[in-house]
Design a protein around this motif. Structure first.
Motif, PDB file in Angstrom:
ATOM      1  N   ALA A  93       0.961  -1.391  -0.082  1.00 18.46           N
ATOM      2  CA  ALA A  93       0.040   0.097   0.063  1.00 18.46           C
ATOM      3  C   ALA A  93       0.944   1.087   0.109  1.00 18.46           C
ATOM      4  O   ALA A  93       0.613   2.140  -0.677  1.00 18.46           O
ATOM      5  CB  ALA A  93      -0.866  -0.018   1.204  1.00 18.46           C
ATOM      6  N   ALA A  94       2.002   1.056   0.811  1.00 19.45           N
ATOM      7  CA  ALA A  94       2.808   2.362   0.874  1.00 19.45           C
ATOM      8  C   ALA A  94       3.483   2.481  -0.476  1.00 19.45           C
ATOM      9  O   ALA A  94       3.743   3.620  -1.046  1.00 19.45           O
ATOM     10  CB  ALA A  94       3.832   2.375   1.805  1.00 19.45           C
ATOM     11  N   ALA A  95       3.860   1.435  -1.261  1.00 12.65           N
ATOM     12  CA  ALA A  95       4.496   1.628  -2.692  1.00 12.65           C
ATOM     13  C   ALA A  95       3.498   2.082  -3.475  1.00 12.65           C
ATOM     14  O   ALA A  95       3.956   3.142  -4.251  1.00 12.65           O
ATOM     15  CB  ALA A  95       5.126   0.219  -3.053  1.00 12.65           C
ATOM     16  N   PHE A  96       2.369   1.529  -3.682  1.00 13.47           N
ATOM     17  CA  PHE A  96       1.180   1.995  -4.625  1.00 13.47           C
ATOM     18  C   PHE A  96       0.972   3.557  -4.108  1.00 13.47           C
ATOM     19  O   PHE A  96       0.814   4.240  -5.300  1.00 13.47           O
ATOM     20  CB  PHE A  96       0.137   1.072  -4.612  1.00 13.47           C
ATOM     21  N   LYS A 150       1.588  12.971   2.109  1.00 12.23           N
ATOM     22  CA  LYS A 150       1.408  13.691   3.384  1.00 12.23           C
ATOM     23  C   LYS A 150       0.661  12.912   4.340  1.00 12.23           C
ATOM     24  O   LYS A 150       0.533  11.677   4.057  1.00 12.23           O
ATOM     25  CB  LYS A 150       0.561  15.032   3.231  1.00 12.23           C
ATOM     26  N   ASP A 151       0.523  13.488   5.599  1.00 12.25           N
ATOM     27  CA  ASP A 151       0.229  12.658   6.756  1.00 12.25           C
ATOM     28  C   ASP A 151      -1.323  11.806   6.323  1.00 12.25           C
ATOM     29  O   ASP A 151      -1.639  10.819   6.875  1.00 12.25           O
ATOM     30  CB  ASP A 151       0.042  13.335   8.086  1.00 12.25           C
ATOM     31  N   ARG A 152      -2.118  12.851   5.771  1.00  9.27           N
ATOM     32  CA  ARG A 152      -3.479  12.661   5.572  1.00  9.27           C
ATOM     33  C   ARG A 152      -3.684  11.167   4.421  1.00  9.27           C
ATOM     34  O   ARG A 152      -4.319  10.316   5.139  1.00  9.27           O
ATOM     35  CB  ARG A 152      -4.394  13.746   4.884  1.00  9.27           C
ATOM     36  N   LEU A 153      -3.061  11.218   3.554  1.00  8.38           N
ATOM     37  CA  LEU A 153      -2.912  10.280   2.512  1.00  8.38           C
ATOM     38  C   LEU A 153      -2.347   8.842   3.081  1.00  8.38           C
ATOM     39  O   LEU A 153      -2.796   7.856   2.965  1.00  8.38           O
ATOM     40  CB  LEU A 153      -2.271  10.677   1.434  1.00  8.38           C
ATOM     41  N   CYS A 154      -1.179   9.180   4.094  1.00  9.76           N
ATOM     42  CA  CYS A 154      -0.691   8.044   4.515  1.00  9.76           C
ATOM     43  C   CYS A 154      -1.839   7.107   5.656  1.00  9.76           C
ATOM     44  O   CYS A 154      -1.701   6.128   5.474  1.00  9.76           O
ATOM     45  CB  CYS A 154       0.711   8.234   5.457  1.00  9.76           C
ATOM     46  N   ARG A 155      -2.596   7.940   6.314  1.00  8.43           N
ATOM     47  CA  ARG A 155      -3.395   7.447   7.164  1.00  8.43           C
ATOM     48  C   ARG A 155      -4.564   6.784   6.367  1.00  8.43           C
ATOM     49  O   ARG A 155      -5.094   5.799   6.793  1.00  8.43           O
ATOM     50  CB  ARG A 155      -3.930   8.420   8.326  1.00  8.43           C
ATOM     51  N   ARG A 156      -4.917   7.376   5.191  1.00 12.68           N
ATOM     52  CA  ARG A 156      -5.935   6.749   4.430  1.00 12.68           C
ATOM     53  C   ARG A 156      -5.613   5.504   3.744  1.00 12.68           C
ATOM     54  O   ARG A 156      -6.532   4.513   3.981  1.00 12.68           O
ATOM     55  CB  ARG A 156      -6.466   7.868   3.499  1.00 12.68           C
ATOM     56  N   ASP A 157      -4.355   5.493   3.235  1.00 14.74           N
ATOM     57  CA  ASP A 157      -4.063   4.143   2.370  1.00 14.74           C
ATOM     58  C   ASP A 157      -3.553   3.146   3.212  1.00 14.74           C
ATOM     59  O   ASP A 157      -3.506   1.949   2.904  1.00 14.74           O
ATOM     60  CB  ASP A 157      -3.410   4.633   1.153  1.00 14.74           C
ATOM     61  N   VAL A 158      -2.290   3.688   3.871  1.00 12.91           N
ATOM     62  CA  VAL A 158      -1.697   2.669   4.619  1.00 12.91           C
ATOM     63  C   VAL A 158      -2.015   2.325   6.138  1.00 12.91           C
ATOM     64  O   VAL A 158      -1.694   1.275   6.758  1.00 12.91           O
ATOM     65  CB  VAL A 158      -0.045   3.169   4.937  1.00 12.91           C
ATOM     66  N   GLY A 159      -2.850   3.184   6.667  1.00 11.61           N
ATOM     67  CA  GLY A 159      -3.305   3.247   8.182  1.00 11.61           C
ATOM     68  C   GLY A 159      -2.471   3.549   9.404  1.00 11.61           C
ATOM     69  O   GLY A 159      -2.568   3.344  10.571  1.00 11.61           O
ATOM     70  N   MET A 160      -1.631   4.594   8.810  1.00 13.42           N
ATOM     71  CA  MET A 160      -0.540   5.172   9.859  1.00 13.42           C
ATOM     72  C   MET A 160      -0.246   6.547   9.400  1.00 13.42           C
ATOM     73  O   MET A 160      -0.432   6.880   8.225  1.00 13.42           O
ATOM     74  CB  MET A 160       0.828   4.337  10.264  1.00 13.42           C
ATOM     75  N   GLY A 161       0.563   7.273  10.275  1.00 13.58           N
ATOM     76  CA  GLY A 161       1.085   8.727   9.965  1.00 13.58           C
ATOM     77  C   GLY A 161       2.119   8.576   9.039  1.00 13.58           C
ATOM     78  O   GLY A 161       2.676   7.675   8.996  1.00 13.58           O
ATOM     79  N   ASP A 162       2.498   9.739   8.698  1.00 12.78           N
ATOM     80  CA  ASP A 162       4.093   9.780   7.764  1.00 12.78           C
ATOM     81  C   ASP A 162       5.119   9.374   8.578  1.00 12.78           C
ATOM     82  O   ASP A 162       6.021   8.684   8.115  1.00 12.78           O
ATOM     83  CB  ASP A 162       3.956  11.208   7.022  1.00 12.78           C
ATOM     84  N   LYS A 163       5.264   9.941   9.784  1.00  6.73           N
ATOM     85  CA  LYS A 163       6.275   9.576  10.603  1.00  6.73           C
ATOM     86  C   LYS A 163       6.332   8.051  10.884  1.00  6.73           C
ATOM     87  O   LYS A 163       7.325   7.605  10.912  1.00  6.73           O
ATOM     88  CB  LYS A 163       6.304  10.351  11.874  1.00  6.73           C
ATOM     89  N   ALA A 164       5.032   7.653  11.230  1.00  4.87           N
ATOM     90  CA  ALA A 164       5.229   6.003  11.427  1.00  4.87           C
ATOM     91  C   ALA A 164       5.413   5.362  10.262  1.00  4.87           C
ATOM     92  O   ALA A 164       6.295   4.230  10.353  1.00  4.87           O
ATOM     93  CB  ALA A 164       3.697   5.599  12.133  1.00  4.87           C
ATOM     94  N   MET A 165       5.225   5.912   8.961  1.00  8.81           N
ATOM     95  CA  MET A 165       5.375   5.075   7.937  1.00  8.81           C
ATOM     96  C   MET A 165       6.814   5.182   7.408  1.00  8.81           C
ATOM     97  O   MET A 165       7.398   4.200   6.946  1.00  8.81           O
ATOM     98  CB  MET A 165       4.593   5.755   6.631  1.00  8.81           C
ATOM     99  N   THR A 166       7.655   6.165   7.917  1.00  5.30           N
ATOM    100  CA  THR A 166       9.010   6.297   7.683  1.00  5.30           C
ATOM    101  C   THR A 166       9.629   5.116   8.703  1.00  5.30           C
ATOM    102  O   THR A 166      10.579   4.482   7.898  1.00  5.30           O
ATOM    103  CB  THR A 166       9.440   7.679   8.034  1.00  5.30           C
TER     104      THR A 166
END
Length: 1367
Positions: free
Chosen positions: A1055-1058, A1068-1084
């Motif tokens: 999901a993060a790659a796509f 950005k944070d909003r898109l990360c939460r919507r598609d990956v289920g976590m914020g941008d910092k958590a995704m890093t």
């Protein structure tokens, strides 16, 4: 419970009402004044004589009072006993809030008011609210009236009426509508004959799906016509008229006349005289009845319509025939709009409005209006309606008809003093009463009570049953009777006055429908009896059970007694003596055995009844049953009485034993000889027991009623024990709380040493309770009261041993035929209870005691047989050795799990473990429990490694120097906290189950599971990876990495790659939460962990073949584990991975991580060709077609550009303290370059240039050593040096004279070249001159002498040296 008359209201100013209505009949004689004085005295509230006769239930009828009449024939109002009310038209609103009394042309309205009586109790009264003259035409009198309450249209209404309309019919044919205050709203002349009767029908909620929904209607009977007005249009018209009158009164203007009412008029034919009627409503015939009627009316060749028509049924009474049935087919007559309207007064000068017929024109003068008023309005002709059939009786004349609420029955009175019951559907008479001259009728419909007993009430899903009763008031006899329908008996009779009026409305609120009535509680009285002597209004109260047949009348009485007993039991503050007497009398009076049994059970389950009361009542009932004929006595009831008496006696005996204070005999009889050696066992686990006690004795909050020390009520004792057919007692296991409460009642006093042990055991044995159930109760209370047991270990352990031996010696405990070569069921029960218990310390102490008791029992059996059966002894005791060993392990583990979490840790409730849960948890259950504890305490992986390392070091030291073991242990305890010591102790108890690799593996899995629940907590995944790194076995590492990737990681990773491919940059944070289920910092952080996980996976896959697979074993005492496989076992079963595919994913993860870390623009999947894209996110164990050979130059250019931007981002982040990037990013980029087929030397040159550009010359010099193409690097750095020097000479804010002179001395070529430089491209242009000088020196070294720019470098060196010398 029987019928009753309940007074709910009284009429005030009754004398005023009578005087106003009978003014014309008064005389001026002194005798009349005396009579009036007598009447006034009789109208006072003193009704003691009547009340006493009422209370005594005297059935004697009152004598016929003589009445005096005046000259004009009117009843003399001077005599109170004269039936003056019989000469009046009386109507009562069904809501009982308005009463209308009218005579001739006068009327009095009485409205409801509340007042306080002498005792301060609120009571409702009806007081005069309006009185006056209603007639407007000369000679007309009131002939009929009804009060119709109109429903409120507000949403907040709960069923009370908004206002009440008074409808009055006159002998002139007029029908007028008034408000409660006598204000005329509407008047209309519908027929030119006197109005005989007004009746109303309102909406009723259908009780069954097949019942036709009836419409509201007002019906007006004339001698030869019947007028019906639709209820909906009438409701709207009356509301509009009332609003118009209110507006006109507020504005002081004239009232605009309302439009006339729409109505239907039927001419009743084929009947000589009509005196009363009932509008039954719309009915639809079934097909058979339709064909039958068609054949009777139309003959042999009659045709039948396809669908039965809807018809309105009207029933009339009178003469010739006695009863007539009329049917008006719907649609056969259109509503009539007569040329009639109200003539209203020009000014509102009176409370009454004059009414006249005819239309009022807008431009007419007063004379024209008077002329119109004198004219009779036009009356529409009636539609003929022929009689369908009737009940012919030439000599009998009907006087009144009263329709039942269900519209299926009707009561008819006649001049022969008969009351006839009609079945309206069949048109026949089904019952007749005689001896009721001048009778007045009413109906009562009683619903069945909810919450009745199971045996007598229907299912809750079925509609409630309703009982129908006919109320007959016979004024000649002064008696009120209630009869059950249709063929039921008389269920009630009351002696009342001979001048009363029975008021039955037969309708409710108008304006109600199926929608607005939802949730309404309609407070209406169905039948009211008005007594003019006292002014009392009374209603008839009939219980539902009186509708039952004669066969059930005895049961109905029993039900009444049972309900009365239930009401007494529910009431609070009842004296025990009163309760005992009432319960005894009720139980002895009830005849039906089932109800008697139910009443006894209700008494025995009541918490307010004392034990002595229960015993006496049950004993009295038992004695009465014994005295009866044995064949007539219900066996089940007799057995219930005897069993409950036995239980009550047992309860009293145990209670008395616990209440006794003399326990010296029991203390002296305690035998502790069987406890030899238990002190050694207790001392062996003493330290861990002490620690466990400290952890479990922390303060907690509980409710007082839940306290185990609260006394057990007798009702709870009775509910948990029952007698079997053979006379023994059996304990019913309902819930754990009740079971523990019963065990506490029986044995806790014995365990504390406050009660005689042997006495309690003997009492229970004599009562017939099985030893197995007593043993279960004893162990349950022992385990439940663990805190109290640990506070007094020695005493409670000794008492438990005594009790256990006493129970073992009971008959039926240990079977006499028990073969000692097998397991004893008795001791196996103890072991099973201890194995299932979560209270580790109490279970261990119980096992210690039971082990000693079992050993003593087996030894005594062996001695009694004079032989030694070593196998039997060893088999039983071996089970106890294993059980004790397991309980000691569980105690240490439970103590660790009870350690409170430090502040800031993940926290959570402490886990409860037992032998059973650990065995059911499989081979990994122990490691799983410890891993959850590690997570709750947020124990860092490095800290856990240190603790386990100390254990290994300690074991090594033990092997090397056993003589120094004690000193080293003491030193270790001083250096390590108690939690680490507990963890070490647990690991020592479970050397195989908690081996470091297994523990790290389970901790890794626990952390990744918790991270999956809350992906925002990135540290959970990081610690999971750290735990995975600490696993030494590559086989376990490989399996867990594969399971982690496929179960938790790959879905979010894809999901993060796509997402990044879609937006083309770090999202950005909003898109990360919507598609990956976590914020941008958590995704890093997540992507960084993915890189590490895949690297571990590759390393483990490389090392698997070099190392043998580990052998997973379990401790000998825990070999019986049955349950799911451990994480390590599952990891060992995983298939091998395809190394290039893992490397391919690791490459993508590194690119994604770099893009998120430095916020770069990139389409990550665009860096790969089609083969590479197709291989992503596949199962790592499969072989995929991977990219090979040379790549497209355009693709390589994109890759190179991205890696250069990564290096630029890393260099720029070095000067930002908030970022502090890791130092391994350059080496990672170089590794990625080799995988992406990018020239690494280009990256090194770019990195050197970026470092110099940032002013980090020392770092640049280190990287410069690895650059291969020095010439290109020299050319790049020469430009950077020129930019620095240009900034110092030309663009500096503080240019010195020496700098200007130097610039003048420079060669023209160099000067021109410096002026062409742009220092703004440098991120750190103001670098120190020594660093620039060092850089120029490096340039001279790396540039060859034949280089085109070598001379330029020499000139730069000279210029820098001059500047440095001047500084």
């Amino acid at each position: 419970m029987s019928c009753s008359l309940l007074e709910f209201c009284r009429l005030q100013e009754l004398k005023t009402v009578r005087d106003f209505l009978f003014q014309s009949g008064r005389t001026n004689e002194p005798a009349a004044e005396e009579k009036n004085q007598t009447a006034e005295n009789e109208l006072t509230w003193d009704t003691s004589d009547w009340e006493s006769s009422w209370d005594n239930g005297d059935p004697k009828e009152e004598g016929a009072d003589s009445t005096t009449t005046t000259e004009d024939g009117a009843t003399d109002p001077g005599s109170q006993t004269a039936p003056w009310l019989q000469d009046c038209v009386v109507s009562l609103s069904p809501c009982s809030d308005l009463l209308v009394v009218a005579r001739q042309d006068k009327a009095v309205f009485l409205s409801a008011k509340w007042r306080s009586d002498d005792s301060g109790r609120e009571e409702m009264t009806l007081a005069v609210s309006w009185s006056g003259t209603l007639s407007t035409d000369e000679g007309e009198c009131v002939s009929s009236s009804i009060c119709i309450p109109l429903a409120s249209q507000k949403r907040s209404s709960t069923g009370r009426p908004d206002w009440t309309c008074v409808v009055v019919g006159f002998t002139s044919g007029y029908v007028r509508f008034y408000t409660e205050n006598g204000v005329l709203l509407l008047a209309q002349l519908l027929h030119e004959d006197p109005v005989l009767r007004l009746k109303c029908r309102t909406y009723e909620i259908p009780r069954h799906p097949g019942v036709t929904e009836q419409h509201e209607e007002l019906s007006i009977l004339y001698p030869a016509a019947l007028v019906t007005i639709d209820g909906f249009s009438l409701f709207q018209s009356l509301r509009a008229c009332r609003n118009q009158v209110a507006r006109a009164a507020a504005a002081g203007s004239d009232v605009i006349q309302p439009p006339p009412l729409a109505y239907k008029k039927w001419g009743l034919q084929d009947m000589d005289t009509v005196v009363d009627h009932s509008s039954v409503g719309i009915m639809t015939l079934c097909v058979f009845d339709q064909m039958k009627n068609a054949s009777i009316l139309g003959g042999f060749n009659a045709s039948v319509k396809g669908s039965p028509p809807a018809m309105s049924q009207y029933v009339t009474v009178g003469g010739g025939p006695y009863t007539g049935f009329y049917y008006a087919v719907e649609g056969s007559s259109q509503p009539l709009l007569s040329h009639v309207a109200l003539a209203v007064a020009s000014k509102l000068t009176s409370a009454l409005f004059s009414a006249a017929s005819g239309w009022l024109g807008w431009n007419k003068n007063k004379n024209e209006e008077e002329a119109v008023q004198k004219q009779k309005p036009k009356v529409e002709a009636a539609t003929p309606l022929g009689i369908r059939f009737g009940l012919p009786d030439s000599r009998r004349h009907g006087e009144s008809i009263c329709l039942s609420p269900c519209n299926t029955l009707a009561g008819v009175t006649d001049d022969f003093g008969r009351v006839t019951l009609l079945d309206l559907a069949r048109g026949i008479s089904i019952r007749m009463w005689k001896g009721y001259r001048d009778a007045q009728l009413g109906w009562l419909q009683v619903p069945e009570e909810r919450g009745a007993e199971r045996e007598f009430s229907p299912s809750a899903s079925l509609p409630r049953r309703h009982a129908l009763f006919l109320v007959i008031y016979a004024p000649r006899r002064g008696i009120l009777e209630v009869w059950a329908m249709q063929q039921g008996p008389r269920v009630g009779a009351f002696t009342v006055g001979k001048h009363c009026r029975l008021l039955y409305a037969g309708y409710r609120l108008m304006g109600v429908n199926s929608v607005t009535s939802q949730g309404w509680q309609l407070h209406t009285q169905q039948v009211c009896l008005l007594d003019p002597t006292t002014g009392a209004l009374r209603t008839v109260n009939i219980p539902f059970h009186l509708a039952l047949s004669d066969k059930k009348s005895e049961r109905a009485k029993d039900m009444h007694l049972f309900k009365r007993l239930t009401a007494i039991l529910k009431s609070r503050g009842v004296e025990p003596d009163f309760l005992e007497s009432e319960a005894k009398s009720a139980l002895l009076d009830i005849k039906h055995p089932a109800i008697k049994k139910q009443a006894l059970e209700s008494l025995l389950s009541n918490k307010n009844a004392p034990v002595s009361c229960l015993t006496k009542v049950t004993s009295a009932l038992h004695d009465s049953l014994k005295q009866q004929d044995p064949e007539e006595v219900d066996t089940a009831l007799l057995q219930l009485c005897s069993s409950q008496l036995k239980l009550l006696q047992l309860y009293s005996d145990i209670h008395d034993l616990h209440s006794a204070t003399d326990t010296e005999a029991s203390a002296a009889n305690q035998d502790s000889s069987g406890l030899d050696g238990i002190e050694d066992e207790l001392s062996r686990v003493g330290s861990i027991l002490q620690r466990y006690t400290q952890l479990t004795s922390r303060p907690s909050v509980s409710f007082a009623q839940d306290s185990p020390d609260s006394p057990l009520p007798a009702q709870a004792f009775l509910s948990q024990l029952e007698c079997t057919e053979d006379g023994e007692l059996r304990v019913i296991h309902k819930s754990e709380a009740e079971w523990n409460q019963l065990g506490t009642f029986m044995f806790w006093g014995c365990l504390c040493g406050k009660s005689p042990l042997q006495g309690v055991c003997d009492t229970l044995q004599q009562a017939g309770v099985s030893p197995q159930q007593l043993l279960s109760l004893l162990l349950s209370v022992w385990l439940q009261r663990e805190k109290e047991v640990l506070q007094k270990q020695e005493d409670t352990v000794r008492n438990l041993h005594t009790l256990l031996m006493a129970l073992s010696n009971m008959k039926g405990a240990v079977e006499e035929s028990w073969d000692t070569q097998s397991i004893s069921p008795w001791w196996q029960q103890v072991r099973t209870t201890c194995i299932q218990s979560h209270n580790a310390a109490a279970a261990l102490l119980a096992a210690f005691v039971a082990h000693r008791a079992a050993k003593a029992s087996i030894t005594s059996r062996a001695d009694s047989k004079f032989q030694s059966e070593w196998e039997a002894v060893s088999l039983e005791l071996e089970q106890w050795v294993v059980c004790v060993r397991q309980l000691e392990d569980v105690l240490v583990l439970q103590t660790l799990l009870l350690v409170p979490c430090p502040q800031g840790a993940a926290g959570g409730a402490a886990a409860q473990c037992s032998i059973k849960t650990l065995l059911e948890g499989g081979t990994g259950g122990i490691a799983d429990s410890v891993s959850k504890w590690v997570f709750r305490h947020s124990l860092a992986p490095e800290r856990l490694k240190e603790i386990l390392q100390k254990q290994e070091d300690r074991e090594a030291e033990d092997r090397e120097a056993e003589d120094k073991m004690e000193d080293e242990q003491e030193k270790s305890q001083e250096d390590t906290d108690r939690t680490a010591e507990l963890l070490l102790a647990v690991c020592q108890r479970f050397p195989h189950s908690l081996s470091p690799d297994l523990l790290f593996a389970h901790c890794c899995w626990e952390y990744v599971v918790q991270w999956n629940k809350d992906p925002e907590e990135g540290r959970y995944l990081c610690w999971a990876v750290e735990h995975l790194k600490l696993v030494s076995s590559p086989h376990i590492q490989l399996g867990i990495s594969t399971m982690m990737w496929s179960t938790f990681i790959v879905k979010r990773f894809s999901a993060a790659a796509f997402l990044m491919e879609k937006v083309g940059k770090a999202p950005k944070d909003r898109l990360c939460r919507r598609d990956v289920g976590m914020g941008d910092k958590a995704m890093t952080s997540f992507l960084g962990c993915c890189v590490q996980l895949l690297q571990i996976l590759m390393e483990a896959d490389s090392a698997v073949e070099e190392v043998c697979a580990p052998e997973l074993s379990v401790e000998e005492a825990w070999c019986g584990a049955e349950g799911p496989a451990s994480i390590a076992e599952l990891a060992m079963e995983q298939r091998g991975v395809h190394y290039p595919l893992v490397q391919h994913h690791c490459l993508l993860a590194s690119l994604l991580h770099a893009a998120m870390t430095f916020s770069l623009k990139v389409k990550p999947l665009g860096l790969f060709d089609s083969k590479g894209k197709n291989a992503f996110f596949r199962d790592l164990t499969t072989i995929q077609l991977m990219p090979s050979g040379d790549m497209d130059p355009g693709l390589l250019s994109i890759r190179q550009e991205f890696l250069l931007r990564v290096l630029t981002g890393w260099v720029q982040a070095l000067d930002e303290p908030s970022l502090s990037p890791a130092d391994w990013w350059p080496s990672l980029c170089l590794d990625l370059a080799s995988l992406l087929q990018v020239n690494p030397d280009i990256l090194r040159r770019h990195l050197v240039w970026e470092l110099y550009n940032q002013g980090l010359d020392l770092r640049a010099e280190e990287v410069m050593l690895e650059v291969e193409d020095k010439d290109v690097l020299g050319s790049q750095l020469l430009v950077l040096t020129g930019q620095r020097l240009s900034h110092s000479l030309l663009h500096s804010q503080s240019q010195t004279q020496a700098a200007m002179e130097l610039l003048a001395r420079l060669p023209p070529t160099l000067c021109t070249w410096l002026k062409a430089m742009d220092p703004s491209e440098l991120r750190c242009p103001a670098a120190p001159l020594p660093q620039t000088s060092r850089l120029v020196g490096r340039l001279i070294e790396i540039l060859p002498e034949n280089h085109a720019q070598y001379s330029l470098a020499l000139h730069l060196l000279e210029a820098v040296e001059v500047l440095t010398a001047e500084d």
